[in-house]
Enzyme design. Sequence first.
Site, short mmCIF file in Angstrom:
data_model
loop_
_atom_site.label_atom_id
_atom_site.label_comp_id
_atom_site.label_asym_id
_atom_site.label_seq_id
_atom_site.Cartn_x
_atom_site.Cartn_y
_atom_site.Cartn_z
N ALA A 115 47.22 -4.13 -10.30
CA ALA A 115 48.53 -3.55 -9.97
C ALA A 115 48.73 -3.62 -8.46
O ALA A 115 47.79 -3.94 -7.72
CB ALA A 115 48.59 -2.09 -10.41
N LYS A 116 49.90 -3.38 -8.00
CA LYS A 116 50.16 -3.26 -6.57
C LYS A 116 51.45 -2.47 -6.38
O LYS A 116 52.34 -2.53 -7.23
CB LYS A 116 50.34 -4.65 -5.93
CG LYS A 116 50.05 -4.67 -4.46
CD LYS A 116 48.55 -4.75 -4.21
CE LYS A 116 48.23 -4.79 -2.75
NZ LYS A 116 46.80 -5.11 -2.55
#
Length: 426
Positions: A115-116
């Site tokens: 994720a980011k």
Amino acid sequence: MPSAFVDDAKEIKEENPFESMMQRFDEAAGRLNLDPNIYKILRWPNREITLYIPVMMDDGNYQVFTGYRVQHNFARGPAKGGLRYSPDVSLDEVRALAAWMTWKCAVVNIPFGGAKGGIICDPREMSPIELERLTRRYTAELLDFIGPEKDVPAPDMNTNEQVMAWMMDTYSMHARHTVTAVVTGKPIEIGGSRGRKEATGRGLLFVCNEACKKFGFRINDTRVVIQGAGNVGGTAALLMHQEGYKVIGIADITGSLFNSRGLDVPGLLAYLKEHKTVEGYSEAEHISTADLLELECEILLPAATENQITKQNADRIRCRILAEGANGPTTADADEIVSAKNIFVIPDILANAGGVTVSYFEWVQDRMGFFWNENTVNTRLHEIMVSSFHDVVGFADKYRVNTRLAAYMLAIDRVAYDTRLRGIYA
Ligand code: NAD
């Protein structure tokens, strides 16, 4: 490549960063003969969240900031990835970085997806209180989507331990109890891990040691050139110097230094800490960053920023090993040139994975409520970095591909296998 691959690829515009990341993904998927159905699933992020975050500024007015969280893949566990604050943040960038995290976690075989997050803001223009309000509201908006079993943020560009402490506190206030494992990269006093700050640099040391063994290099004769003297480059420089490597070149944003007999790394880092610039440092020759990257050495370690080794300069770099401390320091076009020069690449998704590995240790320690000493952290990090290095080299040998492609193939193979094992709930 089967037509299903090509058709899907066309749906994404060529110039966007997600596409450039996926060029390497496509090549690896093609070599693996990946099932087209699994390919379709892995090519897209699982979820993209866009948030409009109202924040009361110090002058009493409200400003609305745009923020993102992209959760790319959950096949192997909760999503994991940093949160960055920058005026340049875009959804494409966050999406590309989220995918990167999926592959990075899979290369080192830790039980996380990718994720980011990012918020479009200029933290230099904001007061600490404004940053705290922004962080808390962003966290509150994401309450349903983050958590120790869901998605675990960490610091990235322009965010730090303090930002993680605010996120942890906000999440905990809503949970009505302290949930340390919701973020990593926290201060040690409130659930952070020993060894986390040095982990990326230490991981680089471990993989460079393995590469030297592979090529029969004696550490004391091995010349190292490092671009970047921050968390990654500075730590790697110090640890490699302590190990006996001859660090002959170091650059930061203010300039580049060279000493053929080896730099006094602790002295130089102390100078940098005091003066915030390499200007005036008298124990080395001052050269340009372009020249630094082209110094003859055994190990070149770019640890500053992306796109430093390009089509323009790739032919002039003179190292035997390219250890990528930064994310994306080598462009896809330069890859071919580097490969043709027979340079051994330790690709970013392996080389700088020490940081996320110790983040995993932090999450484990938080969930156990039992904290390890630094020696235990470093020993376990060593085990993972060394075995991952040999996994990648093994894949490269087996498929007769370069190590970058091998790292992607290994990662995609692991995520694809687990996706198949779980089955597709469609
Ligand atoms: P940092 O801000 O602590 O340090 C960056 C260093 O690079 C500074 O010394 C800066 O002066 C130098 N620099 C920047 N631009 C430069 C240029 N054009 N020429 C020469 N020097 C330049 O950042 P960091 O945490 O060390 O991260 C560096 C890279 O490593 C980034 O690509 C980051 O995404 C990646 N990375 C960091 C971690 C981590 O744990 N910090 C983990 C994985 C990857």
